[in-house]
Design an enzyme around this catalytic site. Sequence first.
Site, mmCIF file in Angstrom:
data_model
loop_
_atom_site.group_PDB
_atom_site.id
_atom_site.type_symbol
_atom_site.label_atom_id
_atom_site.label_comp_id
_atom_site.label_asym_id
_atom_site.label_seq_id
_atom_site.Cartn_x
_atom_site.Cartn_y
_atom_site.Cartn_z
ATOM 1 N N ASP A 30 0.850 -1.203 0.000
ATOM 2 C CA ASP A 30 0.000 0.000 0.000
ATOM 3 C C ASP A 30 0.884 1.250 0.000
ATOM 4 O OD1 ASP A 30 -2.191 1.762 0.328
ATOM 5 O OD2 ASP A 30 -3.218 0.403 1.674
ATOM 6 N N HIS A 222 -8.414 -1.602 8.449
ATOM 7 C CA HIS A 222 -7.403 -1.013 7.555
ATOM 8 C C HIS A 222 -7.742 0.468 7.397
ATOM 9 C CE1 HIS A 222 -4.833 -1.388 3.766
ATOM 10 N NE2 HIS A 222 -5.494 -0.272 3.500
ATOM 11 N N HIS A 224 -6.811 4.372 6.648
ATOM 12 C CA HIS A 224 -5.941 5.451 6.162
ATOM 13 C C HIS A 224 -6.176 6.636 7.100
ATOM 14 C CE1 HIS A 224 -4.327 3.686 2.384
ATOM 15 N NE2 HIS A 224 -5.290 2.821 2.635
ATOM 16 N N CYS A 255 -4.150 5.126 -2.332
ATOM 17 C CA CYS A 255 -4.557 4.331 -3.491
ATOM 18 C C CYS A 255 -4.562 5.239 -4.711
ATOM 19 C CB CYS A 255 -5.933 3.727 -3.266
ATOM 20 S SG CYS A 255 -6.484 2.785 -4.700
ATOM 21 N N ASN A 264 -1.517 5.271 5.158
ATOM 22 C CA ASN A 264 -2.143 4.386 6.144
ATOM 23 C C ASN A 264 -1.786 4.846 7.546
ATOM 24 O OD1 ASN A 264 -1.585 2.543 3.640
ATOM 25 N ND2 ASN A 264 -3.071 1.423 4.881
HETATM 26 P P1 HMG Z 1 -8.858 -4.830 -17.182
HETATM 27 O O1 HMG Z 1 -8.278 -3.790 -18.089
HETATM 28 O O2 HMG Z 1 -10.347 -4.924 -17.079
HETATM 29 O O3 HMG Z 1 -8.219 -6.246 -17.479
HETATM 30 O O4 HMG Z 1 -8.261 -4.539 -15.728
HETATM 31 P P2 HMG Z 1 -8.742 -7.403 -18.423
HETATM 32 O O5 HMG Z 1 -9.188 -8.520 -17.570
HETATM 33 O O6 HMG Z 1 -9.724 -6.848 -19.444
HETATM 34 O O7 HMG Z 1 -7.407 -7.812 -19.203
HETATM 35 C C1 HMG Z 1 -6.784 -6.890 -20.119
HETATM 36 C C2 HMG Z 1 -5.331 -7.289 -20.343
HETATM 37 O O8 HMG Z 1 -4.611 -7.131 -19.131
HETATM 38 C C3 HMG Z 1 -5.148 -8.751 -20.775
HETATM 39 O O9 HMG Z 1 -4.019 -8.766 -21.644
HETATM 40 C C4 HMG Z 1 -4.781 -9.445 -19.511
HETATM 41 O O10 HMG Z 1 -3.976 -10.603 -19.685
HETATM 42 C C5 HMG Z 1 -3.964 -8.367 -18.802
HETATM 43 P P3 HMG Z 1 -4.197 -9.012 -23.236
HETATM 44 O O11 HMG Z 1 -4.890 -10.345 -23.321
HETATM 45 O O12 HMG Z 1 -5.053 -7.879 -23.679
HETATM 46 O O13 HMG Z 1 -2.790 -8.959 -23.727
HETATM 47 N N1 HMG Z 1 -4.043 -8.554 -17.352
HETATM 48 C C6 HMG Z 1 -3.001 -8.701 -16.513
HETATM 49 N N2 HMG Z 1 -1.669 -8.695 -16.718
HETATM 50 C C7 HMG Z 1 -0.886 -8.909 -15.629
HETATM 51 N N3 HMG Z 1 -1.356 -9.136 -14.397
HETATM 52 C C8 HMG Z 1 -2.688 -9.132 -14.158
HETATM 53 C C9 HMG Z 1 -3.550 -8.909 -15.257
HETATM 54 N N4 HMG Z 1 -4.900 -8.857 -15.355
HETATM 55 C C10 HMG Z 1 -5.192 -8.641 -16.635
HETATM 56 N N5 HMG Z 1 -3.165 -9.383 -12.938
HETATM 57 C C11 HMG Z 1 -7.615 -5.322 -13.528
HETATM 58 C C12 HMG Z 1 -8.709 -5.283 -14.602
HETATM 59 C C13 HMG Z 1 -8.240 -5.897 -12.290
HETATM 60 C C14 HMG Z 1 -6.492 -6.204 -14.009
HETATM 61 C C15 HMG Z 1 -7.088 -3.883 -13.300
HETATM 62 O O14 HMG Z 1 -8.188 -3.075 -13.026
HETATM 63 C C16 HMG Z 1 -6.099 -3.784 -12.177
HETATM 64 O O15 HMG Z 1 -4.980 -4.278 -12.282
HETATM 65 N N6 HMG Z 1 -6.476 -3.088 -11.083
HETATM 66 C C17 HMG Z 1 -5.616 -2.994 -9.891
HETATM 67 C C18 HMG Z 1 -5.771 -1.653 -9.229
HETATM 68 C C19 HMG Z 1 -4.951 -1.632 -7.957
HETATM 69 O O16 HMG Z 1 -4.000 -2.372 -7.788
HETATM 70 N N7 HMG Z 1 -5.315 -0.706 -7.038
HETATM 71 C C20 HMG Z 1 -4.627 -0.578 -5.774
HETATM 72 C C21 HMG Z 1 -4.868 -1.727 -4.829
HETATM 73 S S1 HMG Z 1 -6.430 -1.647 -3.991
HETATM 74 C C22 HMG Z 1 -6.113 -0.657 -2.595
HETATM 75 O O17 HMG Z 1 -5.080 -0.052 -2.496
HETATM 76 C C23 HMG Z 1 -7.134 -0.649 -1.463
HETATM 77 C C24 HMG Z 1 -6.667 -1.446 -0.238
HETATM 78 O O18 HMG Z 1 -5.451 -0.935 0.284
HETATM 79 C C25 HMG Z 1 -7.748 -1.406 0.862
HETATM 80 C C26 HMG Z 1 -8.220 0.008 1.172
HETATM 81 O O19 HMG Z 1 -7.397 0.911 1.450
HETATM 82 O O20 HMG Z 1 -9.453 0.196 1.142
HETATM 83 C C27 HMG Z 1 -6.441 -2.926 -0.594
HETATM 84 MG MG MG Z 2 -5.248 0.801 1.575
#
Ligand code: HMG
Ligand code: MG
Length: 313
Positions: A30, A222, A224, A255, A264
């Site tokens: 994070d 969790h 922030h 985020c 956090n």
């Molecule tokens: P999308 O664009 O809808 O992905 O993103 P898709 O499923 O349509 O796939 C598109 C392409 O991406 C494909 O490739 C997949 O293979 C590739 P292509 O076939 O076109 O060549 N792909 C990937 N490549 C590598 N690794 C992967 C992956 N997935 C698809 N995992 C997706 C959907 C979920 C992937 C995207 O929205 C994403 O990565 N989001 C992550 C956002 C994120 O990390 N945010 C921060 C974390 S959450 C947070 O911080 C909150 C928390 O702390 C709690 C709180 O504070 O409340 C946890």
């Molecule tokens: Mg968080």
Amino acid sequence: MTARDLGLPVRVPGDDLPAAVTVWEVGPRDGLQNETAVVPVAVKLEFLDRLADAGLTTIEATSFVHPKWVPQLADAEELLAGLSKRDGVRYPVLVPNERGLDRALAAGVRHIAIFASATETFASRNLNRTLDSQMEMFDPVVSRAVAEGMDVRGYVSMCFGDPWEGAVDPAAVVSVGQRLLDMGCSQLSLGDTIGVATAGQVAALLSAFAAAGTAMSALAVHFHDTYGQALANTLAALRHGVTTVDSSAGGLGGCPYAESATGNLATEDLVWLLDGLGVDTGVDLDKLADTSAWLAGELGRPSPSRVVRALRG
Ligand code: HMG
Ligand code: MG
């Protein structure tokens, strides 16, 4: 001479608190996902090592998300290949979908966390999914991971307030959380993603989970710290029976897909509170403050943690 050399904080145990708390350290994930500059892998590895040296036993290491969505963590494979894992330390990683699970399995990961949203807007912004389709994405991840003998945590984001939708109904949070538990998650982490919760709201949400039959041992919090409420909210959760608290060394975090999310709850601030209350965390506050002061030097700016600044400023 620091306050620590003088034997502070003074220990006065509280009688309505658990004897021990598990600190779920999220700084490498994070914290570093929100840095503008990409931190070199060597620095991340030293950070992970120093956190384990400071006594942290659950260290969320990185995310197997789309590298274009979070370029700061695009080095997840390289990081895990270079990590010297310690006995007794868990290194969970974030995984949103089956592609992420494949990558995590190939890297030898044993603990994953999926991350759901309680609100429609954040599900769309953070995951490119609706509230329902996020569940369709997670379902095969959890069932495959559980079949592989992995432990799966479920995050629920925007549990208290959302920068686009405002106040969040506790019933909506409980509904999303229950679906994750029913899927096979062993624990839920309730996220105040933008740091707007207050202590009464925390107690009300935990009561809503209890009324739905969720054991407090299955919940983590969790927070922030955007509005400076994270410690007060943590104390409210501990008094309600929660014993796992997420925090980030030095108070890094945020985020990239949530407007107004800041760092956090700082692990040092949490440990200062818990040391003073006689609640065991196993964390060595001095080693941890040294680590955050070192990382602040690497990042080129002071730690946002009040305790780090007081001890090492
Ligand atoms: P999308 O664009 O809808 O992905 O993103 P898709 O499923 O349509 O796939 C598109 C392409 O991406 C494909 O490739 C997949 O293979 C590739 P292509 O076939 O076109 O060549 N792909 C990937 N490549 C590598 N690794 C992967 C992956 N997935 C698809 N995992 C997706 C959907 C979920 C992937 C995207 O929205 C994403 O990565 N989001 C992550 C956002 C994120 O990390 N945010 C921060 C974390 S959450 C947070 O911080 C909150 C928390 O702390 C709690 C709180 O504070 O409340 C946890
Ligand atoms: Mg968080």
